[in-house]
Design an enzyme around this catalytic site. Structure first.
Site, PDB file in Angstrom:
ATOM      1  N   HIS A  63       0.821  -1.219   0.000  1.00 46.54           N
ATOM      2  CA  HIS A  63       0.000   0.000   0.000  1.00 46.54           C
ATOM      3  C   HIS A  63       0.854   1.267   0.000  1.00 46.54           C
ATOM      4  O   HIS A  63       0.540   2.235  -0.702  1.00 46.54           O
ATOM      5  CB  HIS A  63      -0.978  -0.033   1.184  1.00 46.54           C
ATOM      6  N   ASP A 156      -5.758  -0.237  -7.680  1.00 51.14           N
ATOM      7  CA  ASP A 156      -5.419  -1.282  -6.710  1.00 51.14           C
ATOM      8  C   ASP A 156      -6.275  -2.500  -7.025  1.00 51.14           C
ATOM      9  O   ASP A 156      -7.260  -2.787  -6.343  1.00 51.14           O
ATOM     10  CB  ASP A 156      -5.692  -0.762  -5.290  1.00 51.14           C
ATOM     11  N   GLY A 157      -5.889  -3.194  -8.083  1.00 49.73           N
ATOM     12  CA  GLY A 157      -6.720  -4.294  -8.557  1.00 49.73           C
ATOM     13  C   GLY A 157      -6.149  -5.657  -8.225  1.00 49.73           C
ATOM     14  O   GLY A 157      -5.162  -5.785  -7.498  1.00 49.73           O
TER      15      GLY A 157
HETATM   16  N1  SPD Z   1      -1.180 -11.381  -6.615  1.00 48.62           N
HETATM   17  C1  SPD Z   1      -2.037 -10.516  -5.896  1.00 48.62           C
HETATM   18  C2  SPD Z   1      -2.069  -9.119  -6.439  1.00 48.62           C
HETATM   19  C3  SPD Z   1      -3.064  -8.317  -5.712  1.00 48.62           C
HETATM   20  C4  SPD Z   1      -2.901  -6.862  -5.885  1.00 48.62           C
HETATM   21  N2  SPD Z   1      -3.887  -6.111  -5.144  1.00 48.62           N
HETATM   22  C5  SPD Z   1      -3.965  -6.375  -3.776  1.00 48.62           C
HETATM   23  C6  SPD Z   1      -4.962  -5.541  -3.061  1.00 48.62           C
HETATM   24  C7  SPD Z   1      -4.431  -4.975  -1.808  1.00 48.62           C
HETATM   25  N3  SPD Z   1      -5.093  -3.794  -1.420  1.00 48.62           N
END
Ligand code: SPD
Length: 280
Positions: A63, A156-157
């Site tokens: 984050h 943030d996917g």
């Molecule tokens: N391999 C997992 C990637 C996930 C990325 N996003 C995570 C969300 C955290 N807020």
């Protein structure tokens, strides 16, 4: 020790396992399976469709790195759009900055509700009056919204599988650019270069077709496949060297990973990546 092993299965050839001591939440939305369970070393872990999303113990790497490079490189970030981020960690870090408004567009209300109840150490800023959470489709929003534009767009996917696949398409990045004001900065998670090199490189290519400045950067996320992760900052005008050092110093009172040295070092390009990108 008791508890069942919980495995993330990466492309059917690699498994990463954590022993789940206890289940805090397990549910299914119209989009995906959402689970939160307790582990010994990582604390509570959020998994979506059996992929580890975040954990109480290592979430700060991800984050802080998604948020702070983009915000410190922008001249004066006031309006921030977050696509995804249902566990609340990203908006928590954004709200450490002197911003006026943060809009979070999360498609799956279940992720937010489960995280609010079971991951309170991650989502500590849900009640901040500057935050507006909307349950909506991120791609529809960035492609169609007439809302006031943003200084920062953060993606943030999930990984590029299932509902997250669209978040790696060029039309989605075009939408993100469309939502930026002049001088704006877009930052996104861009996967592990070690295990997902082609996805990483294709992402850089798509962004280069849209933005004048595209800068990938690197750091650890112990709970993710390979432990090595990348993010990318894209802008038509701002670059890593534009970071406001006094704002980074101020953040250092709160951050666990991000600091002046990490800001400089994270953008250093590993040689194998440099070679792949030079060939684009
Ligand atoms: N391999 C997992 C990637 C996930 C990325 N996003 C995570 C969300 C955290 N807020």
């Amino acid at each position: 020790m008791s508890g069942l092993w919980y495995d993330e299965n990466f492309q059917d050839d690699t498994r990463l396992g954590l022993r789940a001591i206890r289940t805090h939440f397990s549910g299914r939305s119209e989009y995906q399976k959402v689970e939160i369970f307790e582990t010994k070393r990582f604390g509570r872990v959020l998994a979506i469709d059996e992929i580890f999303m975040t954990s109480e113990r290592d979430e700060y790497f991800y984050h802080e790195m998604l948020v702070h490079p983009a915000l410190t490189c922008h001249a004066d970030p006031k309006r921030v759009l977050v696509i995804g981020g249902g566990d609340g960690g990203t908006v928590r870090e954004v709200l450490r900055h002197n911003v006026d408004k943060v809009v979070m567009i999360e498609i799956d209300e279940l992720v937010v509700r489960a995280s609010q109840e079971h991951l309170p150490t991650i989502g500590t800023a849900w009640d901040d009056p500057r935050l507006e959470v909307r349950f909506d489709d991120g791609i529809k929003y960035v492609c169609e919204s007439d809302d006031e534009k943003y200084d920062i767009v953060l993606l943030d996917g999930t990984d590029p599988v299932g509902p997250g696949e669209v978040l790696f398409e060029k039309r989605f990045y075009e939408g993100c650019k469309r939502m930026l004001k002049p001088g704006g900065v877009f930052a996104l998670q861009s996967e592990t270069v070690f295990l997902f090199e082609d996805v990483f490189v294709e992402t850089q290519q798509k962004l280069r077709e849209l933005f004048a400045q595209v800068h990938p950067y690197f750091g650890p996320v112990p709970i993710y496949a390979s432990g090595q992760w990348s993010w990318t900052m894209a802008s038509d005008s701002r670059a890593p060297a534009d970071a406001d050092v006094s704002r980074i110093e101020a953040l250092e009172a709160h951050t666990k990973y991000y600091c002046r040295d990490i800001h400089k070092g994270a953008f250093a390009m590993p040689n194998h990546v440099r070679k792949r990108l030079a060939a684009l």
